[in-house]
Design a protein around this motif. Structure first.
Motif, PDB file in Angstrom:
ATOM      1  N   GLY A  65       0.787  -1.234   0.000  1.00  0.00           N
ATOM      2  CA  GLY A  65       0.000   0.000   0.000  1.00  0.00           C
ATOM      3  C   GLY A  65       0.814   1.276   0.000  1.00  0.00           C
ATOM      4  O   GLY A  65       0.255   2.368  -0.070  1.00  0.00           O
ATOM      5  N   SER A  66       2.128   1.165   0.084  1.00  0.00           N
ATOM      6  CA  SER A  66       2.963   2.362   0.154  1.00  0.00           C
ATOM      7  C   SER A  66       3.196   2.942  -1.240  1.00  0.00           C
ATOM      8  O   SER A  66       3.175   2.224  -2.241  1.00  0.00           O
ATOM      9  CB  SER A  66       4.304   2.038   0.811  1.00  0.00           C
ATOM     10  OG  SER A  66       5.004   1.064   0.062  1.00  0.00           O
ATOM     11  N   PRO A  67       3.433   4.258  -1.342  1.00  0.00           N
ATOM     12  CA  PRO A  67       3.684   4.890  -2.639  1.00  0.00           C
ATOM     13  C   PRO A  67       5.060   4.503  -3.172  1.00  0.00           C
ATOM     14  O   PRO A  67       6.032   4.427  -2.413  1.00  0.00           O
ATOM     15  CB  PRO A  67       3.595   6.382  -2.327  1.00  0.00           C
ATOM     16  CG  PRO A  67       3.978   6.488  -0.885  1.00  0.00           C
ATOM     17  CD  PRO A  67       3.435   5.244  -0.239  1.00  0.00           C
ATOM     18  N   ALA A  83      13.751   8.199  -1.969  1.00  0.00           N
ATOM     19  CA  ALA A  83      13.178   6.897  -2.308  1.00  0.00           C
ATOM     20  C   ALA A  83      14.263   5.838  -2.253  1.00  0.00           C
ATOM     21  O   ALA A  83      15.443   6.113  -2.486  1.00  0.00           O
ATOM     22  CB  ALA A  83      12.546   6.954  -3.694  1.00  0.00           C
ATOM     23  N   THR A  84      13.849   4.591  -1.943  1.00  0.00           N
ATOM     24  CA  THR A  84      14.789   3.486  -1.760  1.00  0.00           C
ATOM     25  C   THR A  84      14.338   2.277  -2.564  1.00  0.00           C
ATOM     26  O   THR A  84      13.153   1.937  -2.572  1.00  0.00           O
ATOM     27  CB  THR A  84      14.875   3.104  -0.266  1.00  0.00           C
ATOM     28  OG1 THR A  84      15.255   4.265   0.492  1.00  0.00           O
ATOM     29  CG2 THR A  84      15.907   2.004  -0.053  1.00  0.00           C
ATOM     30  N   VAL A  85      15.288   1.618  -3.223  1.00  0.00           N
ATOM     31  CA  VAL A  85      14.977   0.453  -4.057  1.00  0.00           C
ATOM     32  C   VAL A  85      14.399  -0.670  -3.211  1.00  0.00           C
ATOM     33  O   VAL A  85      14.926  -1.013  -2.149  1.00  0.00           O
ATOM     34  CB  VAL A  85      16.245  -0.043  -4.781  1.00  0.00           C
ATOM     35  CG1 VAL A  85      15.977  -1.358  -5.500  1.00  0.00           C
ATOM     36  CG2 VAL A  85      16.729   1.005  -5.773  1.00  0.00           C
ATOM     37  N   ASP A  86      13.304  -1.229  -3.698  1.00  0.00           N
ATOM     38  CA  ASP A  86      12.673  -2.372  -3.043  1.00  0.00           C
ATOM     39  C   ASP A  86      12.965  -3.660  -3.807  1.00  0.00           C
ATOM     40  O   ASP A  86      13.271  -4.683  -3.208  1.00  0.00           O
ATOM     41  CB  ASP A  86      11.162  -2.151  -2.952  1.00  0.00           C
ATOM     42  CG  ASP A  86      10.443  -3.291  -2.259  1.00  0.00           C
ATOM     43  OD1 ASP A  86      10.601  -3.429  -1.035  1.00  0.00           O
ATOM     44  OD2 ASP A  86       9.727  -4.062  -2.944  1.00  0.00           O
ATOM     45  N   ASP A 121      10.330   7.232   0.453  1.00  0.00           N
ATOM     46  CA  ASP A 121      10.606   7.146   1.885  1.00  0.00           C
ATOM     47  C   ASP A 121       9.488   7.767   2.715  1.00  0.00           C
ATOM     48  O   ASP A 121       9.223   7.323   3.832  1.00  0.00           O
ATOM     49  CB  ASP A 121      11.935   7.841   2.197  1.00  0.00           C
ATOM     50  CG  ASP A 121      13.115   7.155   1.526  1.00  0.00           C
ATOM     51  OD1 ASP A 121      13.030   5.934   1.282  1.00  0.00           O
ATOM     52  OD2 ASP A 121      14.114   7.841   1.240  1.00  0.00           O
ATOM     53  N   ASP A 122       8.842   8.777   2.203  1.00  0.00           N
ATOM     54  CA  ASP A 122       7.740   9.430   2.897  1.00  0.00           C
ATOM     55  C   ASP A 122       6.425   8.784   2.469  1.00  0.00           C
ATOM     56  O   ASP A 122       6.039   8.874   1.306  1.00  0.00           O
ATOM     57  CB  ASP A 122       7.722  10.917   2.540  1.00  0.00           C
ATOM     58  CG  ASP A 122       6.665  11.701   3.318  1.00  0.00           C
ATOM     59  OD1 ASP A 122       5.771  11.062   3.919  1.00  0.00           O
ATOM     60  OD2 ASP A 122       6.727  12.941   3.310  1.00  0.00           O
ATOM     61  N   PRO A 123       5.724   8.117   3.383  1.00  0.00           N
ATOM     62  CA  PRO A 123       4.473   7.436   3.013  1.00  0.00           C
ATOM     63  C   PRO A 123       3.369   8.389   2.575  1.00  0.00           C
ATOM     64  O   PRO A 123       2.361   7.951   2.027  1.00  0.00           O
ATOM     65  CB  PRO A 123       4.089   6.692   4.300  1.00  0.00           C
ATOM     66  CG  PRO A 123       4.740   7.470   5.395  1.00  0.00           C
ATOM     67  CD  PRO A 123       6.036   7.963   4.825  1.00  0.00           C
ATOM     68  N   ASN A 124       3.536   9.684   2.814  1.00  0.00           N
ATOM     69  CA  ASN A 124       2.533  10.662   2.400  1.00  0.00           C
ATOM     70  C   ASN A 124       2.855  11.302   1.044  1.00  0.00           C
ATOM     71  O   ASN A 124       2.179  12.238   0.617  1.00  0.00           O
ATOM     72  CB  ASN A 124       2.407  11.761   3.459  1.00  0.00           C
ATOM     73  CG  ASN A 124       1.850  11.244   4.765  1.00  0.00           C
ATOM     74  OD1 ASN A 124       0.870  10.505   4.777  1.00  0.00           O
ATOM     75  ND2 ASN A 124       2.490  11.591   5.874  1.00  0.00           N
TER      76      ASN A 124
END
Length: 468
Positions: A208-210, A235-238, A254-257
């Motif tokens: 659910g995260s951006p 942002a960080t690589v998943d 990194d910021d969920p908003n």
């Protein structure tokens, strides 16, 4: 890290609502064969490329082994379906009644795929690529300018061994390379310099995260990404895949908003709303947005393409990527990860690599969006709180502005050298995704890593009328 809101003006590629990966199915209520199995006189229907893609998928299941590929005739606005002659008249009639133009061809899809496997086994040479061309019913093999001498002889002899009428070979004037550096730019700092790519499409990760999708060789190159060349990571690589079965990465904000609107910023205040992901169709017109060269259009020429890039870790090795979309759209270093989309707002692919440039032309290959979504578990749509509230794009925005879909995300992050291509979290610049300015394939910071607002956002092509 402080809250970061992505300005509406920098919304370069996302989707405003979660959508199914295919358009509504084209039902075949009248697709019934005649009692005697004779062919029908039904005229082919005119349709959009996205509808043609849906119909082709249905007909592939209907025709079974008789199906030998399909393509979209853009001039006639018709779906052309290849079939192998045989005892399949009933299903051919159904295909015609469904609206397709059916033609008989010599090479089965199975035979063409077997030919491709032979090329893989005997001619996996850096600088080569191949894909099934449904228009010619052959394998289209391409060799770049580096394939010479014994390698050229090996390639042509392998093609000849496939038999007459199975494959064609052509030359590309440039060199196949990953186009690291790209829709609007994203940045990361790694040992040896700055890596620059393009954000492809904003998505929602499975948790659910951006997040956003971009090229896999970008995600393998560095772990953390910023929206400006010297800014802090946002942002960080998943996940990242390169080389192998695809070239895609999922990078979480990194910021969920973080807000991630659903549009492609074409640079002239006329953003294209992205409403769904769609499979590419051979023959359809597509548009590519990249931070280096801006907006350009062209045609899909092949699917499930295999490309053999020169390995950046082994001078004698090759990084093979499969499952790509082949096009005649131009691209240059810096366009990697940038968005491939259609005029009606369908997300189709992310820039992987290719040869040539936007002066002389060339071939460019793209990672299919639908395959990347399936592999990562992400969904095209709401990229975070407030996503989808996209306003019109500001053509004056530069790459130093905060990132949106297709925007810059890079700079300042420290890569993890212990990471591998399978987890996509570290500095793998040796794998052809990091700073490769010496080879002309990677970070082309000398050719514009800063403000790219003048190079590609105002090229006059954002009207989506076809500029190539």
């Amino acid at each position: 890290m402080s809250h970061k809101r992505i300005p509406k003006r920098k919304a370069a590629i996302a989707a405003g609502s979660v959508v199914a990966l295919g358009a509504a199915a084209i039902l075949l209520p009248h697709a019934n064969a005649s009692q005697d199995g004779s062919s029908t006189d039904a005229a082919p229907k005119t349709m959009k490329a996205t509808d043609a893609s849906d119909l082709a998928s249905q007909l592939q299941g209907l025709l079974g082994q008789a199906f030998a590929g399909s393509y979209y005739d853009a001039a006639a606005k018709q779906l052309v379906v290849n079939v192998i002659p045989g005892d399949n008249n009933n299903v051919v009639v159904q295909a015609e009644k469904a609206g397709a133009k059916v033609r008989e061809v010599s090479n089965s899809l199975a035979a063409l795929k077997t030919g491709a496997q032979t090329l893989k086994a005997k001619a996996t040479i850096p600088g080569t690529a191949w894909a099934v061309d449904p228009k010619t019913n052959k394998l289209a093999v391409t060799a770049d300018s580096t394939v010479t001498g014994a390698d050229w002889n090996r390639l042509t002899s392998t093609v000849k061994s496939l038999g007459d009428g199975m494959a064609t070979v052509k030359r590309s004037s440039g060199t196949f390379k990953t186009l690291v550096s790209g829709g609007d730019a994203i940045f990361s700092q790694v040992q040896g310099g700055t890596v620059r790519c393009s954000l492809g499409f904003n998505v929602k990760a499975s948790d659910g995260s951006p997040a956003f999708l971009t090229a896999g060789h970008c995600g393998v190159a560095a772990k953390q990404w910023s929206d400006s060349e010297t800014g802090q990571p946002i942002a960080t690589v998943d996940q990242a895949t390169f080389p192998g079965n695809g070239d895609f990465s999922l990078i979480k904000y990194d910021d969920p908003n973080t807000q991630a609107p659903s549009e492609v910023n074409t640079g002239e205040g006329q953003p294209v709303q992205i409403t769904q992901a769609a499979d590419a169709t051979v023959g359809e017109q597509v548009f590519r947005m990249g931070s280096t060269t801006g907006l350009h259009d062209g045609t899909v020429t092949g699917l499930d393409a295999t490309v053999n890039f020169q390995s950046e870790t082994d001078p004698n090795g090759v990084d093979t990527v499969t499952g790509l979309i082949q096009t005649d759209v131009c691209a240059e270093a810096g366009d990697s990860g940038g968005s491939l989309f259609t005029q009606d707002g369908s997300a189709v692919g992310m820039t992987s690599g290719g040869s040539g440039d936007c002066t002389s032309g060339g071939e460019t290959f793209f990672q299919p969006v639908t395959a990347a979504l399936q592999a990562t578990g992400a969904t095209l749509g709401d990229g975070g709180a407030g996503a989808g509230q996209a306003g019109s794009a500001d053509p004056s925005a530069s790459a130093s502005d905060p990132a949106g879909g297709g925007d810059a995300v890079g700079g300042g992050g420290t890569a993890d050298p212990s990471a591998t291509a399978s987890d996509g979290t570290g500095d793998q610049s040796g794998a052809g995704a990091g700073d490769q300015s010496g080879a002309g394939a990677g970070d082309q910071s000398g050719a514009g890593t800063g403000d790219q607002s003048g190079a590609g956002t105002g090229d006059g092509s954002s009207s989506l009328t076809g500029t190539n």
